[in-house]
Design a protein around this motif. Structure first.
Motif, PDB file in Angstrom:
ATOM      1  N   UNK A 101      24.587   6.478   9.423  1.00 52.03           N
ATOM      2  CA  UNK A 101      26.179   6.337   8.949  1.00 52.03           C
ATOM      3  C   UNK A 101      26.937   6.197  10.187  1.00 52.03           C
ATOM      4  N   UNK A 102      27.791   5.166  10.301  1.00 49.45           N
ATOM      5  CA  UNK A 102      28.288   4.908  11.476  1.00 49.45           C
ATOM      6  C   UNK A 102      29.825   5.446  11.822  1.00 49.45           C
ATOM      7  N   UNK A 103      30.246   5.974  12.746  1.00 51.95           N
ATOM      8  CA  UNK A 103      30.879   7.082  12.695  1.00 51.95           C
ATOM      9  C   UNK A 103      32.073   6.328  14.826  1.00 51.95           C
ATOM     10  N   UNK A 104      33.131   5.443  14.675  1.00 52.36           N
ATOM     11  CA  UNK A 104      33.421   4.768  15.840  1.00 52.36           C
ATOM     12  C   UNK A 104      31.802   3.367  15.819  1.00 52.36           C
ATOM     13  N   UNK A 105      31.279   3.910  16.948  1.00 53.86           N
ATOM     14  CA  UNK A 105      30.285   2.703  17.666  1.00 53.86           C
ATOM     15  C   UNK A 105      29.174   3.668  17.604  1.00 53.86           C
ATOM     16  N   UNK A 106      28.971   4.700  16.912  1.00 59.33           N
ATOM     17  CA  UNK A 106      28.076   5.874  17.273  1.00 59.33           C
ATOM     18  C   UNK A 106      26.917   5.983  15.036  1.00 59.33           C
ATOM     19  N   UNK A 107      25.698   5.435  15.389  1.00 54.99           N
ATOM     20  CA  UNK A 107      25.173   5.673  14.416  1.00 54.99           C
ATOM     21  C   UNK A 107      24.331   6.644  14.218  1.00 54.99           C
ATOM     22  N   UNK A 108      24.525   7.354  13.188  1.00 56.17           N
ATOM     23  CA  UNK A 108      24.025   8.641  13.108  1.00 56.17           C
ATOM     24  C   UNK A 108      22.616   8.418  11.818  1.00 56.17           C
ATOM     25  N   UNK A 116      19.033  11.533  14.372  1.00 55.31           N
ATOM     26  CA  UNK A 116      19.316  10.538  15.559  1.00 55.31           C
ATOM     27  C   UNK A 116      20.467   9.944  15.691  1.00 55.31           C
ATOM     28  N   UNK A 117      21.553  10.099  16.913  1.00 56.31           N
ATOM     29  CA  UNK A 117      22.477  10.266  16.925  1.00 56.31           C
ATOM     30  C   UNK A 117      22.486   8.685  18.082  1.00 56.31           C
ATOM     31  N   UNK A 118      22.796   7.059  18.117  1.00 54.24           N
ATOM     32  CA  UNK A 118      22.193   6.311  18.649  1.00 54.24           C
ATOM     33  C   UNK A 118      24.069   5.618  18.487  1.00 54.24           C
ATOM     34  N   UNK A 119      24.100   4.946  20.214  1.00 50.40           N
ATOM     35  CA  UNK A 119      25.110   4.069  20.274  1.00 50.40           C
ATOM     36  C   UNK A 119      24.083   3.391  20.276  1.00 50.40           C
ATOM     37  N   UNK A 123      21.438   4.642  25.097  1.00 50.29           N
ATOM     38  CA  UNK A 123      22.468   5.411  25.440  1.00 50.29           C
ATOM     39  C   UNK A 123      22.412   5.869  23.450  1.00 50.29           C
ATOM     40  N   UNK A 124      21.255   7.182  23.588  1.00 46.03           N
ATOM     41  CA  UNK A 124      20.768   7.660  22.032  1.00 46.03           C
ATOM     42  C   UNK A 124      20.621   9.553  22.379  1.00 46.03           C
TER      43      UNK A 124
END
Length: 171
Positions: A101-108, A116-119, A123-124
């Motif tokens: 899922x995507x929140x702003x520019x971050x993929x979870x 994984x919190x992935x930008x 940056x993760x």
């Protein structure tokens, strides 16, 4: 037109196209025109990868997860999202249906190694049972509610992460 009846995921985009995922193909169906588009190894995902889900972000970016990497659809080609070598050992569970899922520019992204919190490749952060209060590293589904809380199906039950605290809901 489907080559298999084992549907792994289905969703509808803002244009009312229906996206269907089976083991080794993704279909886009336009109900208005009756046209089908088939995405498979000819569109960039290796033939031996198992597809899991389809996710359309609020910005209309389209993602799928496979057993080895999430992919993003760019100009009708699937491009790998993660290129960081240190994340290459993660396995993306192929039996979950909402693994990204995507929140702003971050993929979870749910993996068998944690959340994984992935930008981007530099940056993760991988939340695991050893560096957070996540109770189980097997994360099979991820959902973000209107308050930004991350809800996950894990091997231990339903977990919620509010950005600071972890909560486990089990039997």
């Amino acid at each position: 037109i489907l080559s298999d009846n084992n549907i792994r995921s289905i969703t509808i985009d803002k244009n009312e196209n229906i996206w269907i995922v089976i083991e080794h193909e993704i279909y886009q169906f336009n109900p208005s025109s009756g046209n089908w588009i088939v995405y498979n190894s000819s569109n960039g995902i290796p033939a031996n990868y198992y597809y899991s889900d389809i996710y359309i972000a609020n910005d209309s970016d389209i993602y799928t997860t496979t057993s080895y990497n999430p992919y993003k659809l760019i100009n009708n080609q699937w491009e790998p999202v993660i290129n960081a070598p240190e994340l290459s050992s993660l396995h993306f569970n192929t039996f979950g249906h909402s693994l990204i899922v995507k929140q702003d520019s971050v993929l979870w992204i749910g993996t068998d190694g944690g959340l994984l919190k992935y930008q981007n490749d530099t940056n993760y952060f991988l939340y695991t049972t050893t560096n957070s209060n996540l109770s189980d590293n097997s994360v099979w589904n991820v959902y973000i509610d209107d308050n930004g809380r991350k809800w996950m199906e894990t091997g231990s039950g339903v977990e919620m992460f509010d950005g600071e605290n972890w909560y486990l809901f089990d039997y």
